[in-house]
Design a protein around this motif. Structure first.
Motif, PDB file in Angstrom:
ATOM      1  N   PRO A  25       2.731  19.368  12.765  1.00  0.00           N
ATOM      2  CA  PRO A  25       3.288  18.378  13.248  1.00  0.00           C
ATOM      3  C   PRO A  25       3.569  17.485  12.134  1.00  0.00           C
ATOM      4  O   PRO A  25       2.751  16.959  11.301  1.00  0.00           O
ATOM      5  CB  PRO A  25       1.862  17.286  14.333  1.00  0.00           C
ATOM      6  N   SER A  26       3.818  16.174  12.053  1.00  0.00           N
ATOM      7  CA  SER A  26       4.953  14.983  11.214  1.00  0.00           C
ATOM      8  C   SER A  26       4.007  13.973  11.446  1.00  0.00           C
ATOM      9  O   SER A  26       3.305  13.928  11.950  1.00  0.00           O
ATOM     10  CB  SER A  26       6.745  14.755  11.225  1.00  0.00           C
ATOM     11  N   ALA A  27       3.933  13.857   9.604  1.00  0.00           N
ATOM     12  CA  ALA A  27       2.823  12.844   9.337  1.00  0.00           C
ATOM     13  C   ALA A  27       3.274  11.361  10.026  1.00  0.00           C
ATOM     14  O   ALA A  27       4.403  10.893  10.209  1.00  0.00           O
ATOM     15  CB  ALA A  27       2.354  12.200   7.755  1.00  0.00           C
ATOM     16  N   ALA A  28       2.229  11.454  10.758  1.00  0.00           N
ATOM     17  CA  ALA A  28       2.393   9.789  11.435  1.00  0.00           C
ATOM     18  C   ALA A  28       2.269   8.634  10.415  1.00  0.00           C
ATOM     19  O   ALA A  28       1.737   8.453  10.110  1.00  0.00           O
ATOM     20  CB  ALA A  28       1.636   8.877  12.409  1.00  0.00           C
ATOM     21  N   LYS A  29       3.415   6.915  10.723  1.00  0.00           N
ATOM     22  CA  LYS A  29       3.274   5.957   9.708  1.00  0.00           C
ATOM     23  C   LYS A  29       2.085   5.342  10.260  1.00  0.00           C
ATOM     24  O   LYS A  29       1.697   5.247  11.259  1.00  0.00           O
ATOM     25  CB  LYS A  29       4.623   5.413  10.289  1.00  0.00           C
ATOM     26  N   GLN A  30       1.152   4.959   9.109  1.00  0.00           N
ATOM     27  CA  GLN A  30      -0.174   3.976   9.273  1.00  0.00           C
ATOM     28  C   GLN A  30       0.127   3.314   8.276  1.00  0.00           C
ATOM     29  O   GLN A  30       0.079   3.567   6.987  1.00  0.00           O
ATOM     30  CB  GLN A  30      -0.972   5.181   9.887  1.00  0.00           C
ATOM     31  N   SER A  31      -0.333   1.680   8.591  1.00  0.00           N
ATOM     32  CA  SER A  31      -0.633   0.831   7.689  1.00  0.00           C
ATOM     33  C   SER A  31      -1.895   0.234   7.636  1.00  0.00           C
ATOM     34  O   SER A  31      -2.319   0.112   8.679  1.00  0.00           O
ATOM     35  CB  SER A  31       0.733  -0.097   7.750  1.00  0.00           C
ATOM     36  N   ARG A  32      -2.209  -0.517   6.557  1.00  0.00           N
ATOM     37  CA  ARG A  32      -3.918  -1.340   6.358  1.00  0.00           C
ATOM     38  C   ARG A  32      -3.621  -2.050   5.022  1.00  0.00           C
ATOM     39  O   ARG A  32      -2.818  -2.430   4.488  1.00  0.00           O
ATOM     40  CB  ARG A  32      -4.461  -1.019   6.198  1.00  0.00           C
ATOM     41  N   SER A  33      -4.108  -3.439   6.013  1.00  0.00           N
ATOM     42  CA  SER A  33      -4.260  -4.738   5.436  1.00  0.00           C
ATOM     43  C   SER A  33      -5.435  -4.745   4.677  1.00  0.00           C
ATOM     44  O   SER A  33      -6.133  -5.195   5.587  1.00  0.00           O
ATOM     45  CB  SER A  33      -2.659  -5.708   5.358  1.00  0.00           C
ATOM     46  N   GLY A  34      -5.730  -5.771   3.551  1.00  0.00           N
ATOM     47  CA  GLY A  34      -6.717  -6.411   3.378  1.00  0.00           C
ATOM     48  C   GLY A  34      -6.517  -7.036   2.009  1.00  0.00           C
ATOM     49  O   GLY A  34      -5.645  -7.765   1.739  1.00  0.00           O
ATOM     50  N   ASN A  48      -1.597  11.709   9.289  1.00  0.00           N
ATOM     51  CA  ASN A  48      -2.504  11.846  10.449  1.00  0.00           C
ATOM     52  C   ASN A  48      -3.832  12.622  10.437  1.00  0.00           C
ATOM     53  O   ASN A  48      -4.876  12.172  11.357  1.00  0.00           O
ATOM     54  CB  ASN A  48      -1.968  13.668  11.290  1.00  0.00           C
ATOM     55  N   ASP A  49      -4.432  11.618   8.920  1.00  0.00           N
ATOM     56  CA  ASP A  49      -6.008  11.546   9.059  1.00  0.00           C
ATOM     57  C   ASP A  49      -5.973  10.429   8.928  1.00  0.00           C
ATOM     58  O   ASP A  49      -6.024   9.411   8.400  1.00  0.00           O
ATOM     59  CB  ASP A  49      -5.934  11.637   7.555  1.00  0.00           C
ATOM     60  N   GLU A  50      -6.765  10.046  10.368  1.00  0.00           N
ATOM     61  CA  GLU A  50      -7.195   8.340  10.962  1.00  0.00           C
ATOM     62  C   GLU A  50      -8.333   7.603   9.644  1.00  0.00           C
ATOM     63  O   GLU A  50      -8.332   6.733  10.031  1.00  0.00           O
ATOM     64  CB  GLU A  50      -7.808   9.252  12.216  1.00  0.00           C
ATOM     65  N   LYS A  51      -8.806   8.343   9.166  1.00  0.00           N
ATOM     66  CA  LYS A  51     -10.023   7.939   8.057  1.00  0.00           C
ATOM     67  C   LYS A  51      -9.155   7.342   7.373  1.00  0.00           C
ATOM     68  O   LYS A  51     -10.132   6.532   5.887  1.00  0.00           O
ATOM     69  CB  LYS A  51     -11.039   8.641   8.351  1.00  0.00           C
ATOM     70  N   LEU A  52      -8.620   7.966   6.517  1.00  0.00           N
ATOM     71  CA  LEU A  52      -7.632   7.564   5.257  1.00  0.00           C
ATOM     72  C   LEU A  52      -7.644   6.351   5.036  1.00  0.00           C
ATOM     73  O   LEU A  52      -8.227   6.097   3.736  1.00  0.00           O
ATOM     74  CB  LEU A  52      -6.274   8.541   5.237  1.00  0.00           C
ATOM     75  N   LEU A  53      -7.170   5.679   6.038  1.00  0.00           N
ATOM     76  CA  LEU A  53      -7.087   4.323   5.137  1.00  0.00           C
ATOM     77  C   LEU A  53      -7.959   3.366   4.432  1.00  0.00           C
ATOM     78  O   LEU A  53      -7.800   2.387   4.191  1.00  0.00           O
ATOM     79  CB  LEU A  53      -5.473   3.114   6.556  1.00  0.00           C
ATOM     80  N   ASP A  54      -8.828   4.076   5.990  1.00  0.00           N
ATOM     81  CA  ASP A  54      -9.899   2.947   5.736  1.00  0.00           C
ATOM     82  C   ASP A  54     -10.924   3.569   4.453  1.00  0.00           C
ATOM     83  O   ASP A  54     -11.177   2.221   3.745  1.00  0.00           O
ATOM     84  CB  ASP A  54     -11.394   3.668   7.240  1.00  0.00           C
ATOM     85  N   ASP A  55     -10.901   4.821   3.952  1.00  0.00           N
ATOM     86  CA  ASP A  55     -11.100   5.045   3.363  1.00  0.00           C
ATOM     87  C   ASP A  55     -10.702   4.753   1.485  1.00  0.00           C
ATOM     88  O   ASP A  55     -11.469   4.293   1.062  1.00  0.00           O
ATOM     89  CB  ASP A  55     -11.566   6.704   2.916  1.00  0.00           C
ATOM     90  N   ALA A  56     -10.162   4.260   1.928  1.00  0.00           N
ATOM     91  CA  ALA A  56      -8.567   4.112   0.806  1.00  0.00           C
ATOM     92  C   ALA A  56      -9.314   1.826   1.076  1.00  0.00           C
ATOM     93  O   ALA A  56      -9.802   1.785  -0.535  1.00  0.00           O
ATOM     94  CB  ALA A  56      -7.624   3.694   0.769  1.00  0.00           C
ATOM     95  N   GLN A  57      -8.954   1.506   1.248  1.00  0.00           N
ATOM     96  CA  GLN A  57     -10.217   0.372   1.597  1.00  0.00           C
ATOM     97  C   GLN A  57     -11.848   0.337   0.989  1.00  0.00           C
ATOM     98  O   GLN A  57     -11.976  -0.866  -0.377  1.00  0.00           O
ATOM     99  CB  GLN A  57     -10.158  -0.165   3.123  1.00  0.00           C
ATOM    100  N   VAL A 188      -0.572  12.987   0.918  1.00  0.00           N
ATOM    101  CA  VAL A 188      -0.327  12.125   0.763  1.00  0.00           C
ATOM    102  C   VAL A 188       0.729  11.959   0.470  1.00  0.00           C
ATOM    103  O   VAL A 188       0.811  12.226  -0.309  1.00  0.00           O
ATOM    104  CB  VAL A 188      -0.540  10.584   1.220  1.00  0.00           C
ATOM    105  N   LYS A 189       2.632  11.850   0.867  1.00  0.00           N
ATOM    106  CA  LYS A 189       3.638  12.399   0.205  1.00  0.00           C
ATOM    107  C   LYS A 189       4.073  11.712   0.047  1.00  0.00           C
ATOM    108  O   LYS A 189       5.305  11.223  -0.823  1.00  0.00           O
ATOM    109  CB  LYS A 189       4.434  14.098   1.177  1.00  0.00           C
ATOM    110  N   ASN A 190       4.193  10.507   1.022  1.00  0.00           N
ATOM    111  CA  ASN A 190       5.314   9.613   0.855  1.00  0.00           C
ATOM    112  C   ASN A 190       4.183   8.787   1.584  1.00  0.00           C
ATOM    113  O   ASN A 190       3.597   8.179   2.325  1.00  0.00           O
ATOM    114  CB  ASN A 190       6.262   9.442   2.036  1.00  0.00           C
TER     115      ASN A 190
END
Length: 334
Positions: A25-34, A48-57, A188-190
């Motif tokens: 399945p194509s990757a979903a757009k996800q955004s996060r700010s802080g 499609n990694d639901e934890k990725l942006l939490d880990d990045a923060q 992440v590719k994009n």
């Protein structure tokens, strides 16, 4: 082989491909700010990694704790309070300081992380904004600025007693690069990151086209604050200018880009410089350095560097850009 068998084999191949994940399945757009590094950051990625942006923060917080000059126990705080002793630091801290010293050499001292004593005498955002520092105190602070006195080794970092460093001019660029690496390592590719105006793209858009990144109007005279747009794929766009942090006194603009020799804000014909580079760190360091050089010297300097481009805006609203941006930078219509 008959068309019937060919069609059957094709159908079987497609079925197996789907079963084995060949058509993921194509990757979903996800955004996060802080809020990190004393600024607002935002991350937009396709995953499609639901934890990725939490880990990045969490990584952003780790870097903030490591490189902030105001957080007790950070590497920078420890260096500034070591009273001339060598301080063991993380690999990240040593790396960023070594890169900063390279830019000090390249710019002949126009970029200098030991300018912190001068920075400490200015207030461009708080209650004392609009009050000029005492001239004698600023001259005494400038006398302590000397990047050649920063000693980096495998054992750590040492600066003379009374000297202090500030990584604010380059920390965001360095961290932006490291967070992008973290995201790419997780597939992440994009995507794109905006760390307080330091923009770094990961690849292009999912549809295969380039990202169109707005270049800040340092005078604020253009619609929506955008001077123009530059098409980038996997590159950074960073702007420095007189609009970011500053105030006016008796018709003079006092801003945060200080001359290491005097401690006073750089005064030349430029209102802003935007750098386009593969790395956010390079773009961050060069935006400050080239601004201090002025239009003519700064243009020549960038034209002599491979893979680096720039947009210059003067205080009388003239806009020029380096040759490598022809066809990539589009000036906004007024």
């Amino acid at each position: 082989m008959s068309r019937k068998w060919t069609a059957a084999l094709l159908c079987l191949s497609l079925t197996l491909g789907l079963a084995l994940g060949g058509c993921a399945p194509s990757a979903a757009k996800q955004s996060r700010s802080g809020f990190y590094f004393d600024t607002v950051i935002s991350m937009t990625v396709y995953t499609n990694d639901e934890k990725l942006l939490d880990d990045a923060q969490a990584e952003c917080q780790r870097y903030d704790d490591l490189l902030s000059k105001t957080k007790v126990g950070s590497d920078v705080w420890n260096i500034n309070h070591a009273n001339g002793e060598r301080v063991a630091v993380s690999e990240d801290t040593r790396d960023i300081i070594e890169k900063a010293l390279e830019y000090s050499r390249l710019s002949e001292g126009r970029f200098d992380i030991t300018i912190e004593p001068c920075v400490a005498l200015w207030d461009f955002t708080g209650d004392a904004m609009g009050i000029l520092p005492d001239g004698d105190a600023l001259a005494a602070a400038a006398a302590k600025v000397d990047w050649t006195q920063v000693d980096v080794s495998d054992g750590g970092v040492r600066i003379p007693a009374g000297m202090t460093i500030d990584l604010g001019a380059i920390a965001k660029g360095y961290i932006t690069d490291r967070i992008a690496d973290f995201l790419k390592d997780r597939g992440v590719k994009n995507g794109f990151l905006n760390f307080g105006g330091n923009v770094l793209t990961i690849g292009g858009k999912p549809d295969g086209t380039a990202w169109n990144i707005g270049v800040q109007d340092p005078q604020g005279t253009q619609s929506q604050g955008i001077l123009g747009v530059v098409a980038v794929e996997g590159e950074a766009v960073v702007t420095s200018g007189i609009y970011e942090r500053g105030f006016d006194v008796d018709g003079v603009r006092y801003h945060h880009i200080l001359d290491p020799k005097t401690g006073w804000p750089v005064q030349n014909e430029l209102a802003g410089v935007s750098i386009v580079a593969e790395d956010a760190f390079d773009a961050d360091a060069l935006s400050t350095t080239v601004f201090a050089m002025g239009l003519e010297a700064g243009t020549a300097f960038i034209e002599g560097l491979d893979g680096i481009e720039a947009v210059f805006v003067t205080r009388d609203d003239a806009v020029t850009w380096t040759s490598g941006l022809e066809g990539r930078f589009t000036l906004q219509e007024q």
